[in-house]
Design an enzyme around this catalytic site. Structure first.
Site, PDB file in Angstrom:
ATOM      1  N   GLY A   1       0.855  -1.185   0.000  1.00 54.14           N
ATOM      2  CA  GLY A   1       0.000   0.000   0.000  1.00 54.14           C
ATOM      3  C   GLY A   1       0.886   1.228   0.000  1.00 54.14           C
ATOM      4  O   GLY A   1       2.075   1.138   0.322  1.00 54.14           O
TER       5      GLY A   1
ATOM      6  N   CYS B   1       5.311  -6.119   1.639  1.00 56.43           N
ATOM      7  CA  CYS B   1       5.649  -4.688   1.643  1.00 56.43           C
ATOM      8  C   CYS B   1       4.914  -3.964   2.779  1.00 56.43           C
ATOM      9  O   CYS B   1       5.191  -4.216   3.939  1.00 56.43           O
ATOM     10  CB  CYS B   1       5.351  -4.077   0.282  1.00 56.43           C
ATOM     11  SG  CYS B   1       6.127  -2.455   0.079  1.00 56.43           S
ATOM     12  N   TYR B   2       3.958  -3.087   2.477  1.00 59.57           N
ATOM     13  CA  TYR B   2       3.218  -2.427   3.560  1.00 59.57           C
ATOM     14  C   TYR B   2       2.595  -3.475   4.486  1.00 59.57           C
ATOM     15  O   TYR B   2       2.572  -3.302   5.707  1.00 59.57           O
ATOM     16  CB  TYR B   2       2.122  -1.520   2.980  1.00 59.57           C
ATOM     17  CG  TYR B   2       1.274  -0.849   4.048  1.00 59.57           C
ATOM     18  CD1 TYR B   2       1.724   0.296   4.692  1.00 59.57           C
ATOM     19  CD2 TYR B   2       0.043  -1.384   4.424  1.00 59.57           C
ATOM     20  CE1 TYR B   2       0.971   0.905   5.692  1.00 59.57           C
ATOM     21  CE2 TYR B   2      -0.722  -0.788   5.423  1.00 59.57           C
ATOM     22  CZ  TYR B   2      -0.254   0.357   6.051  1.00 59.57           C
ATOM     23  OH  TYR B   2      -1.002   0.949   7.043  1.00 59.57           O
TER      24      TYR B   2
ATOM     25  N   HIS C   1       8.463  -7.568  -3.287  1.00 61.71           N
ATOM     26  CA  HIS C   1       7.223  -7.974  -3.965  1.00 61.71           C
ATOM     27  C   HIS C   1       7.426  -9.288  -4.735  1.00 61.71           C
ATOM     28  O   HIS C   1       7.871  -9.263  -5.878  1.00 61.71           O
ATOM     29  CB  HIS C   1       6.772  -6.874  -4.944  1.00 61.71           C
ATOM     30  CG  HIS C   1       6.265  -5.662  -4.247  1.00 61.71           C
ATOM     31  ND1 HIS C   1       4.953  -5.505  -3.890  1.00 61.71           N
ATOM     32  CD2 HIS C   1       6.904  -4.556  -3.809  1.00 61.71           C
ATOM     33  CE1 HIS C   1       4.797  -4.352  -3.265  1.00 61.71           C
ATOM     34  NE2 HIS C   1       5.970  -3.756  -3.205  1.00 61.71           N
TER      35      HIS C   1
ATOM     36  N   GLU D   1       5.243 -11.017  -6.110  1.00 59.30           N
ATOM     37  CA  GLU D   1       4.285 -11.112  -7.222  1.00 59.30           C
ATOM     38  C   GLU D   1       4.823 -10.485  -8.503  1.00 59.30           C
ATOM     39  O   GLU D   1       4.297 -10.730  -9.595  1.00 59.30           O
ATOM     40  CB  GLU D   1       2.948 -10.466  -6.824  1.00 59.30           C
ATOM     41  CG  GLU D   1       2.937  -8.939  -6.719  1.00 59.30           C
ATOM     42  CD  GLU D   1       3.467  -8.400  -5.385  1.00 59.30           C
ATOM     43  OE1 GLU D   1       4.173  -9.144  -4.675  1.00 59.30           O
ATOM     44  OE2 GLU D   1       3.197  -7.223  -5.075  1.00 59.30           O
TER      45      GLU D   1
ATOM     46  N   ASP E   1     -14.308 -12.020 -24.016  1.00 59.44           N
ATOM     47  CA  ASP E   1     -15.189 -12.224 -22.870  1.00 59.44           C
ATOM     48  C   ASP E   1     -16.592 -12.642 -23.297  1.00 59.44           C
ATOM     49  O   ASP E   1     -17.144 -13.613 -22.770  1.00 59.44           O
ATOM     50  CB  ASP E   1     -15.249 -10.952 -22.003  1.00 59.44           C
ATOM     51  CG  ASP E   1     -13.869 -10.527 -21.540  1.00 59.44           C
ATOM     52  OD1 ASP E   1     -12.962 -11.384 -21.551  1.00 59.44           O
ATOM     53  OD2 ASP E   1     -13.682  -9.352 -21.189  1.00 59.44           O
TER      54      ASP E   1
ATOM     55  N   LYS F   1      -8.520 -12.370 -16.951  1.00 58.09           N
ATOM     56  CA  LYS F   1      -8.500 -12.538 -18.413  1.00 58.09           C
ATOM     57  C   LYS F   1      -7.817 -13.844 -18.845  1.00 58.09           C
ATOM     58  O   LYS F   1      -8.317 -14.550 -19.721  1.00 58.09           O
ATOM     59  CB  LYS F   1      -7.759 -11.341 -19.035  1.00 58.09           C
ATOM     60  CG  LYS F   1      -7.940 -11.202 -20.513  1.00 58.09           C
ATOM     61  CD  LYS F   1      -9.246 -10.515 -20.786  1.00 58.09           C
ATOM     62  CE  LYS F   1      -9.433 -10.130 -22.207  1.00 58.09           C
ATOM     63  NZ  LYS F   1     -10.705  -9.376 -22.360  1.00 58.09           N
TER      64      LYS F   1
END
Ligand code: XMP
Length: 512
Positions: free
Chosen positions: A55, A82-83, A171, A173, A229, A368
């Site tokens: 954040g 992180c945060y 991070h 990710e 989609d 997606k």
């Protein structure tokens, strides 16, 4: 649907969706929830683990998001990122301080492989991690031990396995973190004990049976654009309720070459009622002489609704309307903690003009890439599954100036060659969007011994992850050369090709 759940608790980080996608890539279902979600509600979801996101705040900011320390007593494994790591440390009695040297970007990180997060994966003792912080944990809470450090961050990772609490300042990710995906996998599988029971085959099966029991013998309507989609939603509904479903595909005549036929072919034998409305003349007559981009968009949007409405009226009252909403739309409109990134320009407003009882959104929990996997699982043609984004107004906003049938044909042919060559050279999946634009400019050329005075076609190709910012694709010169030479030789009325080398911003991806 019964599968194990990990909750990504959002503290306003820009990477919240990315964390959720990474967890799903481990075959583990997860949902993003606001940090404001009451503890009782979190508990009732029975998650196998919780991940605190990063954040933009400091834990000491008055308005920074906090969390009750009771969350650490639930006996649910928690990973702070992180945060989220700083918040864990702060809430459990550690100390967070401003960095003397902020870390940003790839940072050499030294790992202790005795941690369950780092042992058992292919991770060297020292490897880059992606850092982005101005505060750091200067003292870990009692009972915690440090499991990674960098030159400027003494507690780049820390943990208390007894309390099932893990934290990383970097991070995992983000792709730049070496073996980051493996660390997330270790957390969800080895710490939380998830088995990896989230698959698109399983999803399809459950969704089909849920749709069947919901719809009963009701009538269902879907506006099919041919985009990924709506195509996948159509394929899923067709499997579930077959002839009770009607898909209306409004072909405005501004699709790419052969595209209308491809959409029709893909759905012709699917068991549902498929209506293709060939409304090219209607659209072109409304667009005649219009060159202002916003006017073009507005006319197409309105005409689209009108045609859809006419067809829907013929069918009569329907019970359900299907929409192809996907999870990023849900996260962006629902949580309000990350800076809102608007998805823009959608040809919207359809629900208002049709009489129906309820909306079905069968893709609302999917990302997606999962939608594409589901499409493949359902046997949808790769042409539709891997289709790059295409704007609702179609080629109208790629023909600069007024639109004529002749110009549409020129653009379709040039664009087709460009797409064909990129596929031929294996570049079609790594470039996120690519197309030709018919400029309104003509210039002098020479063909054989004669002077020509013909159109300039611009080629646009971008790499981007969010379509809000984009870089121009570095297509090799020899590929560009082939494309240019084929277009000027094979497409009438074109004698010059240019390649658009602007980024977004300041340019946009489309030219109009
Ligand atoms: P821009 O040109 O704004 O485009 O950089 C960003 C992304 O949005 C798509 N786009 C549209 N999509 N209706 C749509 O459904 C539209 O009117 C529209 N205009 C732009 C564009 O193709 C790109 O992917």
């Amino acid at each position: 649907m019964s599968h194990q759940l990990v909750i990504v608790l959002d503290f306003g980080g820009q990477y919240n969706q990315l964390i959720a996608r990474r967890v799903r890539e481990c075959g583990v279902y997860c949902e993003v929830k606001s940090y404001r979600t009451p503890l009782e509600e979190l508990k009732s979801l029975n998650p196998k683990g919780i991940i605190f996101t990063g954040g933009p705040n400091s834990v000491y900011d008055e308005k920074s998001p906090h969390i009750t320390d009771k969350i650490f007593d639930l006996d649910i494994p928690i990973l702070g990122i992180c945060y989220g790591a700083q918040l864990m440390a702060y809430t459990l009695g550690g100390t967070v301080s401003p960095c003397e040297t902020s870390e940003y970007g790839k940072t050499d990180t030294h790992y202790d492989h005795s941690s369950i997060l780092f042992g058992g994966i292919d991770l060297p003792a020292t490897a880059p991690s992606w850092m982005s912080h101005t505060d750091y944990v200067s003292k870990v809470p009692d009972g915690f031990r440090i499991t990674a450090h960098t030159a400027d961050c003494p507690a780049a990772a820390f943990e208390n396995p007894e309390k099932k609490c893990y934290a990383v300042q970097f991070h995992p990710e983000v792709n730049h973190t070496f073996a980051g995906q493996g660390m997330i996998d270790s957390f969800v599988k080895n710490v939380c004990g998830c088995s990896g029971d989230w698959t698109m085959a399983g999803y399809a099966k459950t969704a089909i049976s849920e749709i069947r029991s919901k719809v009963g013998d009701g009538k269902v309507l879907l506006a099919l654009s041919g985009g990924v989609d709506s195509s996948v939603a159509a394929a899923l509904l067709a499997k579930a309720v077959g002839s009770q479903l009607t898909c209306i595909f409004v072909d405005h005549g501004l699709m790419r070459k052969n595209e209308g036929d491809e959409v029709e072919q893909a759905f012709a034998n699917s068991g549902m009622n498929f209506i293709r409305v060939n409304a090219k003349d209607q659209f072109l007559s409304k667009l005649k002489g219009i060159s202002e981009p916003e006017k073009k968009r507005k006319i197409i949007g309105e005409e689209f609704i009108r045609v859809f409405e006419q067809e829907a009226k013929k069918i009569g009252a329907v019970d359900y309307l299907v929409q192809g909403t996907i999870y990023p739309d849900v996260i962006e409109s629902g949580l309000g903690d990350a800076a809102v990134i608007k998805s823009h320009h959608n040809v919207g407003g359809l629900p208002d003009c049709v009489d129906f009882k309820e909306i079905i959104e069968p893709l609302r929990m999917l990302f997606k890439d999962e939608v594409r996997k589901l499409g493949t699982e359902l046997g949808l043609s790769p042409i539709l599954v891997w289709r790059q984004p295409f704007p609702g107004p179609g080629l109208a906003i790629r023909i600069i100036g007024d639109i004529t049938e002749e110009k549409i044909e020129i653009l379709q042919d040039a664009d087709f060659i460009f797409r064909q060559e990129l596929a031929e050279h294996g570049l079609d999946r790594e470039i996120n969007q690519y197309f030709a634009v018919l400029t309104n400019m003509r210039s002098v050329g020479v063909m054989g011994d004669s002077r020509t005075y013909d159109y300039t076609v611009a080629l646009r190709a971008v790499t981007t992850s969010d379509f809000m910012t984009a870089d121009f694709a570095k297509i090799p010169y020899d590929v560009l050369e082939t494309v240019a030479s084929r277009i000027v030789n094979e497409v009438k009325s074109v004698n010059r090709i240019v390649y658009d080398v602007t980024t977004k911003p300041p340019a946009t991806i489309e030219w109009e």
